[in-house]
Design an enzyme around this catalytic site. Structure first.
Site, mmCIF file in Angstrom:
data_model
loop_
_atom_site.group_PDB
_atom_site.id
_atom_site.type_symbol
_atom_site.label_atom_id
_atom_site.label_comp_id
_atom_site.label_asym_id
_atom_site.label_seq_id
_atom_site.Cartn_x
_atom_site.Cartn_y
_atom_site.Cartn_z
ATOM 1 N N ASP A 228 0.855 -1.189 0.000
ATOM 2 C CA ASP A 228 0.000 0.000 0.000
ATOM 3 C C ASP A 228 0.892 1.240 0.000
ATOM 4 O O ASP A 228 1.861 1.324 0.764
ATOM 5 C CB ASP A 228 -0.899 0.001 1.230
ATOM 6 C CG ASP A 228 -1.900 1.151 1.197
ATOM 7 O OD1 ASP A 228 -2.979 0.968 0.591
ATOM 8 O OD2 ASP A 228 -1.604 2.215 1.772
ATOM 9 N N HIS A 241 -5.361 14.503 -8.891
ATOM 10 C CA HIS A 241 -5.567 13.074 -9.174
ATOM 11 C C HIS A 241 -4.753 12.592 -10.374
ATOM 12 O O HIS A 241 -4.379 11.415 -10.425
ATOM 13 C CB HIS A 241 -7.059 12.805 -9.404
ATOM 14 C CG HIS A 241 -7.867 12.892 -8.136
ATOM 15 N ND1 HIS A 241 -7.938 11.860 -7.226
ATOM 16 C CD2 HIS A 241 -8.628 13.901 -7.621
ATOM 17 C CE1 HIS A 241 -8.704 12.211 -6.212
ATOM 18 N NE2 HIS A 241 -9.145 13.451 -6.425
ATOM 19 N N ASP A 245 -2.367 9.346 -10.518
ATOM 20 C CA ASP A 245 -2.331 8.318 -11.564
ATOM 21 C C ASP A 245 -0.900 8.111 -12.078
ATOM 22 O O ASP A 245 -0.465 6.977 -12.323
ATOM 23 C CB ASP A 245 -3.239 8.708 -12.728
ATOM 24 C CG ASP A 245 -4.716 8.606 -12.362
ATOM 25 O OD1 ASP A 245 -5.019 7.981 -11.323
ATOM 26 O OD2 ASP A 245 -5.551 9.148 -13.111
ATOM 27 N N GLU A 271 -4.782 2.208 -4.324
ATOM 28 C CA GLU A 271 -3.317 2.325 -4.280
ATOM 29 C C GLU A 271 -2.665 1.063 -3.734
ATOM 30 O O GLU A 271 -1.506 1.080 -3.332
ATOM 31 C CB GLU A 271 -2.910 3.534 -3.424
ATOM 32 C CG GLU A 271 -3.230 3.434 -1.946
ATOM 33 C CD GLU A 271 -4.613 3.924 -1.579
ATOM 34 O OE1 GLU A 271 -4.832 4.252 -0.404
ATOM 35 O OE2 GLU A 271 -5.485 3.974 -2.482
#
Length: 351
Positions: A228, A241, A245, A271
């Site tokens: 994570d 965002h 990405d 993620e």
């Protein structure tokens, strides 16, 4: 490891071809056997013997397919025995000089069995031999005479049927190629994450089930690691965002380049990434993931002139024979939570 699952039913040939070849062999066997009986009843013993032999050859073609599943050999037996039968009918005239009329079945059968290019080549050889037989002077070898108009019309008609059959076969092959392309695209959507191009959760579970079956069979270890990204929400909040990405894509590339050929990394969701390590103990999986973590220590992700520093936490679990996949992943998730609770940028359990 990150490959599309096999398309078992879609081959370079139409999936129905083997079954159609078998049906053609059965139909050919039955029709020629019936015609042989009729010829024998009409006292045409030679034609009856030839037709009965052709029926037996069709049976051999069917037997080869059923017994050995050898479609290629069965097709060759059926197709070229058909050619020989047609040559015989053209040479002898059959019943009432109607033998040549049977050659029209050759074009569609040839194109279906051998495809567009080889089928046309076979047809060219076939019609050349038929033309030689029909136009051969009777003083060289005695055979039934056909008037010139009949011969020319027969060949023109045969070429017309060939053209239409070839057009259909070409369209069929193009459509089939398009179906294959669409199938691959749908598989990519079903098994791969569109952003990172890694396996998605569905594909990861498919691979895990396969590797678990291998583990139970070979008794070799199998480990998984749940990863994570630390403080990923802050990346999205601070940089947007699109930057998030970009981080996911670059991490996916780094992970893919850092694992071995037999390993797999998948985007588990959001993620989170899942690593699958076949033939690997938890201790060795820790060594591999620690190297990846060290590689990330000084790595900066560049996005629109900005440098983004990211770290990740990870939990590792080695699967046991009495453990389900869900139980193993849940255990890895607990180790991941422990790594985050201990300050992040860590891998648990420690070895």
């Amino acid at each position: 490891m990150n490959t599309l699952p096999e398309i078992d039913d879609l081959k370079s040939k139409n999936v129905t071809q083997p079954h159609v070849v078998a049906i053609f062999a059965l139909v050919g066997m039955c029709i020629t056997a019936v015609m042989a009986i009729i010829a024998f009843y009409n006292n045409n013993n030679l034609l009856a013997a030839v037709l009965m032999m052709a029926s037996f050859i069709y049976f051999i073609g069917y037997y080869v397919y059923k017994k050995f599943q050898n479609t290629a050999l069965s097709s060759v037996i059926i197709l070229y025995s058909l050619y020989l039968l047609m040559f015989y009918l053209v040479y002898t005239g059959g019943v009432g000089n109607s033998g040549p009329l049977w050659i029209f079945m050759v074009a569609p059968v040839s194109l279906f069995i051998h495809g567009f290019k080889r089928g046309l080549f076979d047809i060219f050889i076939f019609i050349t031999i038929v033309g030689v037989i029909m136009f051969m002077p009777t003083d060289i070898i005695a055979h039934p005479t056909y008037n010139t108009e009949f011969k020319l019309r027969l060949i023109y008609s045969f070429l017309t049927v060939t053209f239409l059959s070839a057009l259909y076969e070409y369209s069929r092959q193009q459509s089939f190629k398009r179906i294959l392309e669409l199938t691959k695209e749908y598989q990519k959507l079903a098994y791969f994450d569109p952003l990172t191009h890694l396996s998605n959760r569905r594909d990861a579970l498919r691979i895990l089930k396969r590797e678990q079956a291998r583990m139970l069979r070979t008794k070799e270890p199998l480990s998984v690691a749940l990863c994570d990204i630390d403080h990923f929400k802050k990346v999205n909040d601070n940089y947007g965002h699109n930057a998030g990405d970009a981080v996911l894509v670059e991490l996916a590339n780094i992970f893919s380049d850092s694992i071995r050929k037999q390993d797999c990394v998948a985007r588990w969701g959001g993620e989170e990434f899942l690593f699958i390590f076949p033939q690997t103990s938890a201790k060795n999986a820790y060594i591999i993931t620690e190297k990846i973590k060290q590689k990330m220590q000084d790595h900066l992700i560049h996005y629109q002139g900005q440098k983004i520093k990211v770290t990740f936490s990870m939990g590792i679990e080695e699967l046991h024979s009495n453990q389900s996949i869900d139980e193993a992943i849940n255990s890895a998730d607990k180790y991941l939570y422990q790594a985050k609770s201990s300050g992040r940028n860590q891998i648990y359990p420690k070895f």
